[in-house]
Enzyme design. Structure first.
Site, short mmCIF file in Angstrom:
data_model
loop_
_atom_site.label_atom_id
_atom_site.label_comp_id
_atom_site.label_asym_id
_atom_site.label_seq_id
_atom_site.Cartn_x
_atom_site.Cartn_y
_atom_site.Cartn_z
N SER A 112 -0.47 0.92 -1.19
CA SER A 112 -0.81 2.06 -0.34
C SER A 112 -1.44 1.68 0.99
O SER A 112 -0.85 0.95 1.78
CB SER A 112 -1.70 3.01 -1.13
OG SER A 112 -1.92 4.17 -0.42
N HIS A 113 -2.66 2.13 1.19
CA HIS A 113 -3.35 1.95 2.47
C HIS A 113 -4.09 0.62 2.54
O HIS A 113 -4.75 0.34 3.53
CB HIS A 113 -4.35 3.09 2.63
CG HIS A 113 -5.22 3.23 1.40
ND1 HIS A 113 -4.71 3.66 0.19
CD2 HIS A 113 -6.50 2.93 1.17
CE1 HIS A 113 -5.66 3.64 -0.72
NE2 HIS A 113 -6.76 3.20 -0.17
N ASP A 278 2.53 3.15 2.45
CA ASP A 278 3.71 3.58 1.70
C ASP A 278 4.17 4.99 2.05
O ASP A 278 5.04 5.55 1.39
CB ASP A 278 3.47 3.47 0.19
CG ASP A 278 2.32 4.33 -0.29
OD1 ASP A 278 1.38 4.56 0.50
OD2 ASP A 278 2.34 4.78 -1.45
N ASP A 280 2.73 8.01 2.00
CA ASP A 280 2.38 9.26 1.32
C ASP A 280 1.14 9.93 1.90
O ASP A 280 0.87 11.10 1.63
CB ASP A 280 2.27 9.07 -0.20
CG ASP A 280 1.27 8.00 -0.60
OD1 ASP A 280 0.63 7.42 0.29
OD2 ASP A 280 1.13 7.76 -1.82
#
Ligand code: G16
Length: 542
Positions: A112-113, A278, A280
Site C-alpha cells: 500500500s502506502h 496501490d 486504493d
C-alpha cells in the site's frame, strides 16, 4: 511436471489489517513467499480449474512474486491465471477484474502506502470471489495453515513474459496477460458523467493529480487526460517505479506535501488529488481547502446522486469506527442505514454484498462504493469531479456549504510511529484496564460519558470482532480513540483519533488543532502517551 518442496513453518505469517506485510529481505528468506502462497491455497476449497487474478502495485519484488504465484497456481490446479501486463493491477482494478471475470479469487501484491525498494516493504493479500479482502475467518484459516505447513507445490519452467498481452500456458494452466487499465476505465465510464466532466475541463478547470510514482499513474493518465480531456501534464509522477522514486507513496499532508503547498499557494489549480502505492487511497484538496477523508466521505455521500451510477440514491453508508461521524449526519438526513465497522476494508464486504450499504469510507484516506469490494482512490477523485462538474462551485464552497448544512466534525489523527512494541502494547493494556474508572471523569472542562473497547457484530453473518480500538466519548459527543496500526512493518504505531462536533457555522473557521486542543490534552492524560513513550509530539498529524 509438478514439483513438491519440503518446508518448515514460519511463526510470523499472521495477516494484519490488510494481508501480510514485511520488509523485502524478510520475504526473500528461502520458502517464505512459497509457504504463504501455499497456505492460502491450502486454506481454500473448490478452485480446481477456476481462475485466479494476480497483480500488484509494481513495487520492488512484484515481478518475481508474480512468477512464483503463476507457477504455484498451475501446480495447485487452477485452470487460469489473469495477470495485469507487467504484473501491474491497482487494488481496485484487481477487485474489478475478479468480479468481472468471475474469478475464484485474487492475490494482490502490495504494501500500500509503505515505501518500496530492496530493503523496504512488500505485501501479499488474498481477495475472495466477491473481489474483496478475505474476511477474518479466511485469514485465520490461512494463518493456521502457515503454522503447520510441510510442503509447497510448483511447476518448473521459464518465466512468463508479462509484457505481452495475450494467452500462454504454464503446465496445464492458461495464463492471460490483460491490459491493467481497460476494464477499470470502462467501469468508471458506467458510473460517472464523463461528458459533464469533459465539459468542466473544457471550460478551463485546472487540476493536478499526483500519482506518487505508483500504480495509479497509467489509470489516471488514461482516464483524466485521454478520456476526460484534462491537459497533458495534469497527472504528475505518472510512471510506476519499483521504489516510488524513493518516496512514501502515502497521500497525506506529510508525504504529499508538495501537492498541499501548491494547493494552498497563489498558483493553485482548482483541484488537487493524489493516490497511494496501490491506488486504493485518495487525497483531495481544493484551492485553499484541504478536505479530511472523513469529510470527503460525507460530502461524496451527500452528493452522490449527481453521478449517474448513484442517481437512484444510496442504500446506506458505512464507515470504520475511528472515522468521524460526519457521514452519520448525512445518512440520518437521507433516512438511510449507517454502519460503524472496525478498521479494515474487509469489514465492508458483507454490507456491500447484502445491499445494506452503497458507499463506504475510512479516515485513512479511503472511500469506495459497491462498484468493487476495495476502496478506490481514482473513483473518489472522479466522483468529486462529477460533483464539481454539476455544481460548478469550488471545493471550498462545497465544503463550507456542507458544514453549514450538517455541522462540522473537527477531526485529526495523531500517529506515534516506530514505538517499541512492548511499550505500545503495555499502553493499550493499561488503557483497557482503566476503562471502568473513566465514566464521569472530569478533564479540561469535559466529562467522560462512556468508554469502551470497540467490538463489532457483523449484521450479516453474526461474526464478532473484539478489541478493535479504545473509545473515550465525552458528554456532547466529542471523543478520542486509541488503537495500534495493523499495517506497519517495524515496531508499533499508536494512532490517536480526535473528534469534536461543532454545529454552529459561526465556529466553523477554527484551526483544527486549535479546535481540538482540550481533547488532545485529554488524550495524553488518559493514555499517558508522553510519559510512556517519551515522545513529546506525534510523528504524523493528519
Ligand atoms: C489498510 C486497510 C484499511 C485501513 C488501513 C489502516 O489500508 O485496508 O481498511 O484503514 O489499512 O490500517 P491501520 O490503521 O491498521 O494501519 P491500506 O491502504 O494500507 O491497504
Amino acid at each position: 511436471m509438478i514439483r513438491t518442496a519440503a518446508t518448515t513453518p514460519f511463526a510470523d505469517q499472521k495477516p494484519g489489517t490488510s494481508g501480510l506485510r514485511k520488509k523485502v529481505p524478510h520475504f526473500r528468506q528461502p520458502n517464505y513467499v512459497e509457504n504463504f502462497i501455499q497456505s492460502i491455497f491450502d486454506a481454500l476449497d473448490g478452485f480446481a480449474g477456476q481462475t485466479l487474478v494476480v497483480g500488484g502495485d509494481g513495487r520492488y519484488f512484484n515481478a518475481e512474486v508474480v512468477q512464483i504465484v503463476i507457477r504455484m497456481a498451475a501446480a495447485n490446479g487452477f485452470g487460469r491465471v489473469l495477470v495485469g501486463r507487467d504484473g501491474l493491477l491497482s487494488t481496485p482494478a484487481a477487485s474489478n477484474v475478479i468480479r468481472k471475470y468471475k474469478a475464484f479469487g485474487g492475490i494482490i501484491l502490495s504494501a500500500s502506502h509503505n515505501p518500496g525498494g530492496p530493503t523496504e516493504d512488500f505485501g501479499i493479500k488474498y481477495n475472495i470471489g466477491n473481489g474483496g479482502p478475505a474476511p477474518e475467518k479466511v485469514t485465520d484459516a490461512i494463518f493456521e495453515r502457515t503454522k503447520a505447513i510441510v510442503a509447497w507445490k510448483t511447476v518448473d519452467g521459464p518465466d512468463v513474459d508479462l509484457s505481452r498481452i495475450g494467452e500462454t500456458k504454464v503446465g496445464q494452466m492458461t495464463v492471460g496477460i490483460i491490459d491493467p487499465v481497460d476494464d477499470y476505465a470502462a467501469l468508471m465510464e458506467t458510473l460517472f458523467d464523463f461528458d459533464a466532466i469533459r465539459a468542466l475541463f473544457a471550460s478551463g478547470f485546472s487540476m493536478r493529480f499526483d500519482a506518487m510514482s505508483a500504480v495509479t499513474g497509467p489509470y489516471a493518465e488514461e482516464i483524466l487526460e485521454r478520456r476526460l480531456g484534462a491537459p497533458a501534464g495534469t497527472v504528475i509522477n505518472k510512471v510506476p517505479l519499483p521504489d516510488f522514486g524513493g518516496h512514501h507513496p502515502d497521500p497525506n499532508l506529510v508525504h504529499a506535501k508538495d501537492l498541499y503547498d501548491l494547493m494552498m499557494g497563489p498558483d493553485a489549480p482548482d483541484f488537487g488529488a493524489a493516490s497511494d502505492g496501490d491506488g486504493d487511497r485518495n487525497l483531495v484538496i481544493g484551492r485553499g481547502q484541504f478536505v479530511t477523508p472523513s469529510d470527503s466521505l460525507a460530502i461524496l455521500a451527500a452528493n452522490a446522486n449527481l453521478a449517474p451510477g448513484y442517481a437512484g440514491g444510496l442504500k446506506g453508508i458505512a464507515r470504520s469506527m475511528p472515522t468521524s461521524a460526519a457521514a452519520d449526519h448525512v445518512a440520518k438526513k437521507l433516512g438511510i442505514g449507517c454502519y460503524e465497522t472496525p478498521t479494515g476494508w474487509k469489514f465492508f464486504g458483507n454490507l456491500l454484498d447484502a445491499g445494506l450499504a452503497t458507499i463506504c469510507g475510512e479516515e485513512s484516506a479511503g472511500s469506495g462504493s459497491d462498484h468493487v469490494r476495495e476502496k478506490d482512490g481514482l473513483w473518489a477523485v472522479l466522483l468529486w469531479l462529477n460533483i464539481l462538474a454539476v455544481r460548478r462551485e469550488s471545493v471550498k464552497t462545497v465544503v463550507e456549504k456542507h458544514w453549514t448544512e450538517f455541522g462540522r466534525n473537527y477531526y485529526s489523527r495523531h500517529d506515534y510511529e516506530g514505538l517499541d512494541a512492548t511499550v505500545a502494547n503495555a499502553l493499550m493494556d493499561e488503557l483497557r484496564n482503566s476503562l471502568p474508572a473513566l465514566p464521569d471523569a472530569h478533564m479540561n472542562d469535559l466529562f467522560v460519558a462512556r468508554a469502551d473497547d470497540f467490538a463489532y457484530s457483523d449484521p450479516v453473518d453474526g461474526s464478532l470482532s473484539k478489541r478493535q480500538g479504545v473509545r473515550v466519548i465525552f458528554r456532547g459527543g466529542s471523543r478520542v480513540v486509541f488503537r495500534l496500526s495493523g499495517t506497519g512493518t517495524e515496531g508499533a504505531t499508536l494512532r490517536v483519533y480526535i473528534e469534536r462536533y461543532e454545529p454552529d457555522p459561526a465556529r466553523h473557521g477554527l484551526d483544527t488543532q486549535e479546535a481540538l486542543r482540550e481533547l488532545i490534552a485529554n488524550a495524553d492524560m488518559i493514555a499517558g502517551i508522553a510519559a510512556r513513550t517519551g515522545r513529546a509530539a506525534p510523528d504524523v498529524i493528519t
